[in-house]
Design a protein around this motif. Structure first.
Motif, PDB file in Angstrom:
ATOM      1  N   SER A 206       0.831  -1.206   0.000  1.00 44.01           N
ATOM      2  CA  SER A 206       0.000   0.000   0.000  1.00 44.01           C
ATOM      3  C   SER A 206       0.865   1.256   0.000  1.00 44.01           C
ATOM      4  CB  SER A 206      -0.952  -0.028   1.194  1.00 44.01           C
ATOM      5  OG  SER A 206      -0.240  -0.177   2.403  1.00 44.01           O
TER       6      SER A 206
ATOM      7  N   SER B  23     -13.060   5.823  12.386  1.00 43.41           N
ATOM      8  CA  SER B  23     -12.333   4.969  11.440  1.00 43.41           C
ATOM      9  C   SER B  23     -13.005   4.980  10.076  1.00 43.41           C
ATOM     10  CB  SER B  23     -12.259   3.531  11.968  1.00 43.41           C
ATOM     11  OG  SER B  23     -11.400   3.450  13.064  1.00 43.41           O
TER      12      SER B  23
ATOM     13  N   THR C 168     -11.218   6.141   6.668  1.00 41.00           N
ATOM     14  CA  THR C 168     -11.188   5.240   5.513  1.00 41.00           C
ATOM     15  C   THR C 168     -11.817   5.915   4.296  1.00 41.00           C
ATOM     16  OG1 THR C 168     -11.253   3.342   6.999  1.00 41.00           O
ATOM     17  CG2 THR C 168     -11.815   2.932   4.694  1.00 41.00           C
ATOM     18  N   TYR C 169     -12.888   6.680   4.522  1.00 35.94           N
ATOM     19  CA  TYR C 169     -13.494   7.469   3.447  1.00 35.94           C
ATOM     20  C   TYR C 169     -12.456   8.436   2.862  1.00 35.94           C
ATOM     21  CZ  TYR C 169     -15.990  11.307   1.250  1.00 35.94           C
ATOM     22  OH  TYR C 169     -16.383  12.286   0.373  1.00 35.94           O
TER      23      TYR C 169
ATOM     24  N   GLU D 277      -9.207   8.164   2.868  1.00 36.49           N
ATOM     25  CA  GLU D 277      -8.225   7.401   2.095  1.00 36.49           C
ATOM     26  C   GLU D 277      -8.759   7.100   0.694  1.00 36.49           C
ATOM     27  OE1 GLU D 277      -5.501   4.440   4.442  1.00 36.49           O
ATOM     28  OE2 GLU D 277      -7.541   4.310   5.258  1.00 36.49           O
ATOM     29  N   ALA D 278      -9.992   6.649   0.631  1.00 38.60           N
ATOM     30  CA  ALA D 278     -10.562   6.192  -0.645  1.00 38.60           C
ATOM     31  C   ALA D 278     -10.905   7.335  -1.588  1.00 38.60           C
ATOM     32  CB  ALA D 278     -11.809   5.350  -0.377  1.00 38.60           C
TER      33      ALA D 278
ATOM     34  N   TRP E 244      -3.879   4.252   0.166  1.00 40.57           N
ATOM     35  CA  TRP E 244      -4.256   3.346   1.249  1.00 40.57           C
ATOM     36  C   TRP E 244      -3.076   3.079   2.166  1.00 40.57           C
ATOM     37  CZ3 TRP E 244      -9.247   2.460   1.801  1.00 40.57           C
ATOM     38  CH2 TRP E 244     -10.070   2.608   0.696  1.00 40.57           C
TER      39      TRP E 244
ATOM     40  N   CYS F 110      -3.516   1.651   8.760  1.00 38.53           N
ATOM     41  CA  CYS F 110      -4.777   2.339   9.015  1.00 38.53           C
ATOM     42  C   CYS F 110      -5.958   1.405   8.784  1.00 38.53           C
ATOM     43  CB  CYS F 110      -4.918   3.566   8.119  1.00 38.53           C
ATOM     44  SG  CYS F 110      -3.530   4.712   8.270  1.00 38.53           S
ATOM     45  N   LEU F 111      -5.879   0.614   7.719  1.00 36.66           N
ATOM     46  CA  LEU F 111      -6.948  -0.342   7.428  1.00 36.66           C
ATOM     47  C   LEU F 111      -7.027  -1.427   8.495  1.00 36.66           C
ATOM     48  CD1 LEU F 111      -6.562  -0.703   3.566  1.00 36.66           C
ATOM     49  CD2 LEU F 111      -8.328   0.548   4.826  1.00 36.66           C
TER      50      LEU F 111
ATOM     51  N   ALA G 279      -8.710   0.135  11.398  1.00 37.49           N
ATOM     52  CA  ALA G 279     -10.153   0.251  11.133  1.00 37.49           C
ATOM     53  C   ALA G 279     -10.836  -1.104  11.320  1.00 37.49           C
ATOM     54  CB  ALA G 279     -10.392   0.781   9.716  1.00 37.49           C
ATOM     55  N   TRP G 280     -10.209  -2.172  10.845  1.00 41.71           N
ATOM     56  CA  TRP G 280     -10.757  -3.511  11.022  1.00 41.71           C
ATOM     57  C   TRP G 280     -10.860  -3.850  12.506  1.00 41.71           C
ATOM     58  CZ3 TRP G 280      -8.803  -7.886  13.335  1.00 41.71           C
ATOM     59  CH2 TRP G 280      -9.541  -9.050  13.162  1.00 41.71           C
TER      60      TRP G 280
END
Length: 131
Positions: free
Chosen positions: A40, A92, A96-97, A99-100, A106, A110-111, A114-115
């Motif tokens: 990433s 989170s 994530t929003y 990032e996308a 990404w 961070c992902l 968030a998970w």
């Protein structure tokens, strides 16, 4: 061991894992070290203006969040744990929003965080129902 105790231990493990991730990201921020990143674009995310919230690195907020969750779990404050994880999963989701759709990059760390937030929120629902 009951299902309730298993969920408590899983939540504690995930909160500790989140603490380690946030601590690592804060260390990178403070030391200026190169972030270890697989496939990433962590450096882009971590170097963006969105890596700060209310003047502090997001990793500081993450570290405080996860340490608070550890405290709430150890003191068995499951209603507050639920409220905190709700805030965490919403924040989170916002990150994530970004990032996308804003940063277009990404960060695997961070992902993963968030998970963990989503998982802790789901566990908090179960723990809250059991008390």
């Amino acid at each position: 061991m009951s299902q309730f105790q298993t969920l408590e231990k899983l939540a504690l493990f995930l909160a500790f894992l989140g603490t380690l991730i946030s601590g690592y990201l804060l260390y990178i921020r403070i030391s200026g070290s190169q972030i270890v990143c697989g496939l990433s674009t962590c450096g882009i995310v971590n170097g963006s203006g969105y890596a700060f919230f209310l003047g502090l690195p997001v990793s500081v907020w993450g570290l405080g969040f996860y340490l608070s969750l550890v405290f709430l779990l150890l003191t068995k404050k499951f209603r507050l744990f639920f409220a905190a994880t709700l805030v965490g999963v919403l924040f989170s989701g916002y990150l994530t929003y970004l990032e996308a759709f804003v940063i277009h990059a990404w960060c695997q760390w961070c992902l993963l965080s968030a998970w963990i937030s989503v998982s802790l929120f789901i566990i908090s629902i179960r723990l809250r129902k059991s008390t």
